[in-house]
Design an enzyme around this catalytic site. Structure first.
Site, mmCIF file in Angstrom:
data_model
loop_
_atom_site.group_PDB
_atom_site.id
_atom_site.type_symbol
_atom_site.label_atom_id
_atom_site.label_comp_id
_atom_site.label_asym_id
_atom_site.label_seq_id
_atom_site.Cartn_x
_atom_site.Cartn_y
_atom_site.Cartn_z
ATOM 1 N N CYS A 83 0.825 -1.217 0.000
ATOM 2 C CA CYS A 83 0.000 0.000 0.000
ATOM 3 C C CYS A 83 0.849 1.252 0.000
ATOM 4 O O CYS A 83 0.323 2.367 -0.106
ATOM 5 C CB CYS A 83 -0.940 0.005 1.199
ATOM 6 S SG CYS A 83 -1.964 -1.466 1.274
ATOM 7 N N HIS A 331 -9.310 3.954 -0.659
ATOM 8 C CA HIS A 331 -7.944 3.424 -0.591
ATOM 9 C C HIS A 331 -7.679 2.450 -1.748
ATOM 10 O O HIS A 331 -7.672 1.241 -1.572
ATOM 11 C CB HIS A 331 -7.772 2.729 0.765
ATOM 12 C CG HIS A 331 -6.393 2.190 1.049
ATOM 13 N ND1 HIS A 331 -5.248 2.687 0.461
ATOM 14 C CD2 HIS A 331 -5.986 1.182 1.871
ATOM 15 C CE1 HIS A 331 -4.194 1.997 0.904
ATOM 16 N NE2 HIS A 331 -4.612 1.089 1.752
#
Lengths: 383, 383
Positions: A83, A331
């Site tokens: 991420c 996200h």
């Protein structure tokens, strides 16, 4: 290192883009960025992405996106750090321009997550953890964060509702960001009643996934003197911690956040109280608390207080997630770090309307890969 | 750009390493490199890898390998460009040191391919191609190369046996490389009788996969004056072409090889005839011919002649694959680019025994991602 300026930014809405492919998302953000910068091409392309091999059966995104964006024969690569991919790509572009090897770097963070069933994406996200010693035990990525959150509550005596201000602030700010995935206000009551995912993390502690792309164009600062849109990269640092949480001496301390923020502060010659806006990595509400603590905005175990004391909103002491954060902007994992960077640019350009931080001159973006294994901090300044 | 030196190198044998995990392969090469360089750590780690998400369920290799190699809190990322991942990682490390941001970069190319059934790896390798317009049609990666080879034979009138010298040279050279996967001499007769994979590519036109890791440590050249092991990076360039072969105006011309070699020649202030050794990307025999042509060692359609005229051996006009090449050293895809770089270093250090190129002072390594979509060229010089 020669001084680097961000000359253009661009993004797509974070959403379930069933009608837009991975490459088209990236190209949309790339072309918007070139247009914003007033350029028609870039010398090199740096792509941040985590999941495309697993979710889209596609590797070599550098060449693919350079091809589809019309950057003929340009240098192009993909950088991956789970991420944290977006910010590592940004830092790669930065170092490439700083080295003098190239004079313009287009950085695109892109992720396409909604083309597969949810359980496939959950398995793909687990590749951010230690495959042999964490994922192998069947623990999902949200499960790992739940262990951290539970330990934090136990250690410091906070209750679940104390985390609510982080999510409430993110959702309130996202109402004013047309690129955010979620446009709905939430309350403490709604936060407490939300469905449980992995105790103590419920749906409103967790950021939603999504499809999206965000991009920026970097050039040597001295080549764009006088450009009103120019924003300077004043600090940039990346650090790692153990990949497995169980290997850390202090699992509630983000040592890579501390190390990278410390270095970035020093480069930018600032201290935490100089930061006007902080786009942090609130993948889960617990991460907001840990990031604020590791970066020097609160003592250990006290990051929660900043939310409870109303210090994290656009007029607070340390405004965070001013465009919605991971929690409400969404996200799209490998793209997130680039969304954070360009949201800071938007603040420094004073383009944020109702969530504009008054007189913002110095902003920080911090992107996290895995459960704190890779952490990248950037500090930007209005030129 | 400040001048960069390669101070240490290390590698594992390319093999089916059933008893060594992905991370342990990487750490073995990393520690061997630090030892060779006489250092005990590095500031940053750049990992080249293509398949670990698909084959090992592991992302975030930067943090993972930094962790397991003991590089506490070091900056670390993974760079991916399909089979060109190794050289793109090397170039990323190079630009990071050149920028002044860091003073030592450890670059590790690593791949673990033999933990899965062969058809899984074939599908994973197809992610190097265009997922939506090539792989979607069911064409494998070897199939794409077979289309190129068939077209080349048709266009220029060569027959299959004319490609034999490339494979024979690679196998002969690998006999003297203890790190090579294959140690067996082959003949023209054996080459012609080998099992067909995808007409006209047979088993001896194709490189074998394998597990392996290769690494190098880079530092600013001025900091190691007088070090006998020092090798200088004189040229470094990366370029891309369309990802899909059908989008190219000239599918038999590697335009990204031409572009990156041209730039690297210019940086190093050399011309093709100055190159003493050339570690090229012979994933398939056809790629040897195309690389030699694009880099200026032969006219278009005439690269084959260099093999037929005995010009590619260690005493020939342009020695290639002196340690076995992809064909016989083996092709652990994301690691290959780093094997090529360190093999050039071995030549410039005169460590190659029976396949040592006499008086080698300038060497070139060229790594290819996909069917020519990403091509990275490095030129090294003896200091």
């Amino acid at each position: 290192m020669r001084e680097i300026a961000i000359l253009g930014i661009g993004q797509t809405k974070v959403d379930e883009h069933w009608d837009i492919s991975l490459r088209d998302l990236a190209v949309e953000a790339a072309l918007a960025t070139l247009q914003d910068a007033g350029r028609d091409t870039a010398e090199a392309l740096f792509v941040g992405n985590m999941l495309s091999p697993l979710v889209s059966g596609q590797n070599q995104l550098g060449a693919l996106i350079a091809d589809w964006a019309g950057l003929k024969n340009a240098e192009a690569v993909k950088i991956e750090a789970a991420c944290g991919s977006g910010a590592t790509a940004f830092r790669s572009g930065l170092m490439a321009v700083a080295s003098g090897e190239i004079d313009s770097a287009l950085v695109v963070g892109v992720e396409k997550m909604t083309d597969k069933a949810g359980h496939d994406v959950t398995a793909a996200l687990a590749t951010a953890a230690d495959a042999d010693y964490e994922a192998e035990q069947g623990v999902s990525f949200v499960g790992l964060n739940a262990l951290i959150m539970r330990r934090y509550m136990h250690e410091y005596g906070w209750k679940h509702a104390d985390f609510a201000p982080f999510s409430i602030n993110a959702h309130a700010n996202a109402m004013h960001n047309p690129f955010a995935r979620l446009h709905q206000k939430i309350t403490v009551e709604g936060f407490e009643k939300s469905s449980m995912i992995a105790t103590p993390i419920n749906l409103l502690d967790a950021s939603p996934t999504g499809d999206g792309a965000a991009a920026a164009l970097m050039v040597p600062a001295e080549k764009v003197n006088g450009n009103a849109k120019k924003i300077i990269v004043a600090g940039s640092a990346s650090a790692t911690d153990t990949i497995a949480i169980h290997s850390r001496r202090e699992p509630l301390f983000l040592s890579a956040a501390y190390a990278s923020a410390k270095k970035a502060y020093s480069q930018a010659e600032v201290v935490p109280k100089d930061i006007d806006v902080f786009e942090l990595h609130d993948a889960f509400s617990i991460m907001s608390a840990l990031s604020l603590e590791a970066c020097g905005f609160a003592e250990r175990g006290r990051g929660i207080r900043l939310g409870l004391d109303n210090e994290i909103g656009p007029t607070g002491r340390i405004p965070i997630c001013t465009r919605g954060g991971l929690k409400a902007r969404g996200h799209p994992v490998g793209a997130t770090g680039m969304y954070q960077v360009i949201e800071v640019v938007q603040q420094l350009r004073e383009q944020c309307g109702a969530t504009q931080v008054d007189g913002a001159r110095i902003g920080m973006a911090q992107n996290i890969g895995g459960s704190g294994a890779t952490i990248v901090t950037h500090i930007l300044k209005r030129a």
